[in-house]
Design a protein around this motif. Structure first.
Motif: not given
Length: 521
Positions: A127-134, A169-178, A252-253
């Motif tokens: 999950a941390a990898f997804v946030r960083a890449q996103a 916006a999709v990537f920002r949501f994956w990155a933990g924007g919310e 998994n966002r």
């Protein structure tokens, strides 16, 4: 109320993974013509492929992994999906597959890919990898120059400005924007989908799962899917359990999608999970293998599970891609190393030409043939269509007949050569010679892989209350259509087993001059 067979609800309205095995597109494309496209120092033959609704990039990855077996080519993959979340997953998956081996080893890369691609719940490190890449991708999308510098294989030039904004916006949501798990409560959403699908059978879901597996998936060629792994996926959404089960608890966002729902007479945007809960992500890499020992049986039962086969195939895929990116001489190809004046080898041949993945605007399928830049551009056309595990046999047969009729009406002739397939219908443009599958793969001296035949595939279904990205103000996705002016010399339409979807037969048509069936992979 029990869900009726053939209803199509089990696969949902969004496709996240393929329901047909990954294929090498070069094995299905017209061979390089040495007279018209000489491979010289200044000109490398190109392969231009249009893929409608392929969803997860598996065919592209397989094609790149097998590229060392063929004459050198530059690849242009034109990918058209009907939702931006699928585009975002394409980009994330490719950035993972092409990650620097010095930063992420082969095993870690393979395991991360499997979890992001096929699990509803992730381990915290993944999950941390997804946030960083996103987060990185969210910053690159609005800056074309930086994007071209850091991801030279990616082209978003055909997307509209509002689509790029929505993709960001999709990537920002994956990155933990919310923040917080309630932003996407996957456990609750998965259970809700399951209850809706099973209805009165929910309390007997274990028996329903076993029935679907043995009487549908196994009967359609996916016998390696084990009862235990299929039950676990149906109950929790975790298909590939590579660690202790307690390690999987982060939603998994990348499996989130948006939808417009009616609430008190108004249309409101909602985020949820509207993907597959019927078949699972086992088919794409888990039921076929180049290594036949993985498919052995003992007392009539497969020795390896679909999850184990998938792990092996994905690891080999990434290993082959890494090897393809190195000079050919480094791969032990003695023909590429010639002795110099003192017997020392000459410098290795240059690395293969790069590839580019071009993402097309969501609603552009029905207008491509009007654009001069695409006229005669594609040597291969791949059209995905989806079927559900509970689709009745007569529905499958009717669809298959309709596909042939539409293809012939659009000027395509059935390709009768090669191995018969229950999954892929193959056509070539009338007037062209039928593509041959018997030309040897140059580097290896062995024939190219045959077209795989197993379960199925799909493309996302455009339903009336469906939205695309997770931000308001973006246009609803449109069905994938193709016209009779398509210039592809070969058309593929995935035709039945394993499932994916199945609305009414009139909407389930793939080739030119029709709507492509609603996608759901």
């Amino acid at each position: 109320m029990t869900t009726p067979a053939g209803s199509g609800t089990g696969f949902g309205s969004v496709s996240w993974w393929g329901l047909s095995p990954a294929v090498d597109l070069q094995a299905e494309s017209p061979p390089v013509d040495p007279d018209s496209q000489a491979d010289t120092e200044h000109e490398t033959p190109e392969l231009n492929v249009l893929l409608l609704g392929s969803v997860d990039g598996r065919h592209l990855l397989r094609t790149l992994a097998r590229a060392a077996l063929w004459p050198r080519r530059r690849f242009h993959f034109y990918v058209l999906e009907n939702n931006l979340e699928a585009v975002a997953r394409h980009v994330l998956i490719f950035s993972l597959a092409l990650e620097d081996p010095e930063k992420m080893g082969l095993q870690e890369r393979s395991e991360t890919f499997l979890e992001v691609w096929g699990n509803a719940l992730l381990r915290p490190p993944v999950a941390a990898f997804v946030r960083a890449q996103a987060g990185r991708l969210a910053h690159l999308v609005p800056e074309p120059d930086r994007l071209a510098e850091q991801l030279p294989w990616l082209s978003l030039g055909a997307l509209k400005f509002r689509e790029r904004d929505a993709l960001e916006a999709v990537f920002r949501f994956w990155a933990g924007g919310e923040k917080g798990p309630e932003a996407f409560p996957m456990i609750r959403l998965w259970d809700s989908r399951l209850r809706q699908y099973l209805g009165s059978r929910y309390d007997a879901r274990r028996g329903v799962s076993d029935w679907d597996l043995h009487m549908k998936l196994h009967d359609r060629g996916a016998r390696v899917i084990h009862t235990r792994e299929f039950r676990r996926w149906r109950d929790t959404g975790v298909a590939f359990e590579l660690r202790d089960s307690s390690a999987y608890h982060v939603p998994n966002r990348t499996l989130a999608s948006g939808r417009l729902l009616s609430h008190r007479g108004e249309r409101v945007a909602a985020r949820g999970y509207w993907g597959d809960i019927a078949t699972g992500p086992f088919v794409a890499f888990g039921i076929e293998a180049d290594d036949e020992t993985l498919l052995k049986t003992s007392n009539g039962q497969p020795v390896k599970t679909a999850g184990e086969i998938t792990e092996h195939n994905v690891a080999e895929l990434f290993r082959e891609m890494a090897a393809w990116g190195r000079p050919r001489a480094a791969q032990g190809d003695s023909e590429q190393v010639q002795g110099g004046a003192e017997g020392s080898p000459e410098p290795a041949a240059p690395a293969p030409e790069p590839f580019t993945v071009h993402f097309l605007s969501l609603g552009s399928a029905h207008t491509l043939h009007h654009k001069s830049c695409y006229k005669g551009q594609f040597q291969l056309l791949y059209v995905a269509c989806g079927f559900l595990v509970d689709l009745r046999q007569e529905q499958l047969q009717a669809f298959s007949s309709r596909v042939r009729e539409l293809a012939q009406a659009a000027g395509f002739a059935p390709h009768l050569g090669g191995k018969p397939s229950d999954i892929f219908a193959r056509f070539y443009k009338a007037g062209d010679s039928a593509p041959s599958h018997e030309d040897p793969a140059v580097e290896s001296g062995t024939p190219p892989p045959e077209f795989l035949a197993s379960p199925i595939e799909a493309t996302d279904p455009p339903s009336e209350d469906r939205t695309q990205p997770l931000v308001p103000g973006t246009p609803p996705s449109e069905p994938l259509k193709l016209t009779s002016d398509s210039q592809a010399s070969l058309l593929e339409a995935s035709v039945p087993p394993t499932g994916n979807q199945a609305p009414k037969s009139e909407n389930q048509t793939v080739p030119p001059e029709t709507k492509s069936p609603t996608p759901e992979i």
